[in-house]
Design an enzyme around this catalytic site. Structure first.
Site: not given
Length: 210
Positions: A8, A187-190
């Site tokens: 997700k 978001r974006s695994r950041l």
């Protein structure tokens, strides 16, 4: 079941230095209150990690029952696996995972027993069934069937009635933290990670890469 595609995007919040408290306990208090207000199931539930003398780790979920500048308190059976492991190695870790808020708090430190008076004070507040259960369950020991627990509970109820005393093998622990990390999904695994470590008697805050 193929779980490789399960993922997700985390987009609920952010965590930056400008908005975070300088003291980790204040930040924890705010995050726990957010979890309560959001009606997160079991907001006080935390994973406790301990390590056996042979280096083998183990985890289980326990409930936070108090926290202040002195540390984080939980109660359990001293003869359980976690009790035995803490007796051999007092270093442990806690983790809160509030999925709905996309937040994690990780706490590391040293664990010691709370005073008998503190354990007594909490024990008498517990529901009667829970107090009887503390006598009935030889936690972490092998039993032949559930009937053993039922029989033990009946025996304790007959013996103590409505006022079971606190068993000597049951009481509280306090984890005194030396590191507390706050993780906010992004978001974006950041993701955002702020880690507080106690250095020379004060808390130092640093940002970590996700």
């Amino acid at each position: 079941m193929d779980v490789s595609g399960m993922r997700k995007s985390y987009e609920r919040g952010e965590l930056d230095e400008a908005g975070a408290a300088s003291e980790p306990l204040k930040e924890f208090d705010a995050w726990l209150n957010d979890a309560v207000k959001a009606k997160v199931p079991e907001p006080s539930a935390m994973t406790l990690a301990t390590v056996a003398p042979d280096g083998r780790p183990s985890t289980r979920v326990v409930l936070l029952k108090g926290y202040d500048e002195q540390g984080f308190v939980f109660f359990t059976n001293y003869d359980s696996r976690k009790g035995r492991e803490l007796a051999g190695n007092p270093h442990a870790a806690l983790q809160f995972h509030w999925v709905e808020l996309e937040r994690v708090v990780r706490i590391e430190g040293t664990v010691g027993k709370v005073s008998a008076e503190e354990s007594d004070a909490y024990f008498v507040q517990r529901p009667l069934d829970s107090r009887i259960g503390a006598w009935a369950s030889p936690q972490s020991q092998e039993i032949s069937s559930r009937a053993v627990l039922v029989a033990n509970a009946a025996k304790a109820s007959a013996q103590f009635g409505l006022k079971p005393p606190r068993p000597e093998h049951w009481g509280g622990y306090r984890l005194v933290p030396d590191a507390i990390e706050f993780w906010q999904g992004r978001r974006s695994r950041l993701h955002d990670r702020l880690r507080y470590t106690r250095e020379d008697g004060r808390w130092v805050r640093r940002r970590l890469a996700p």
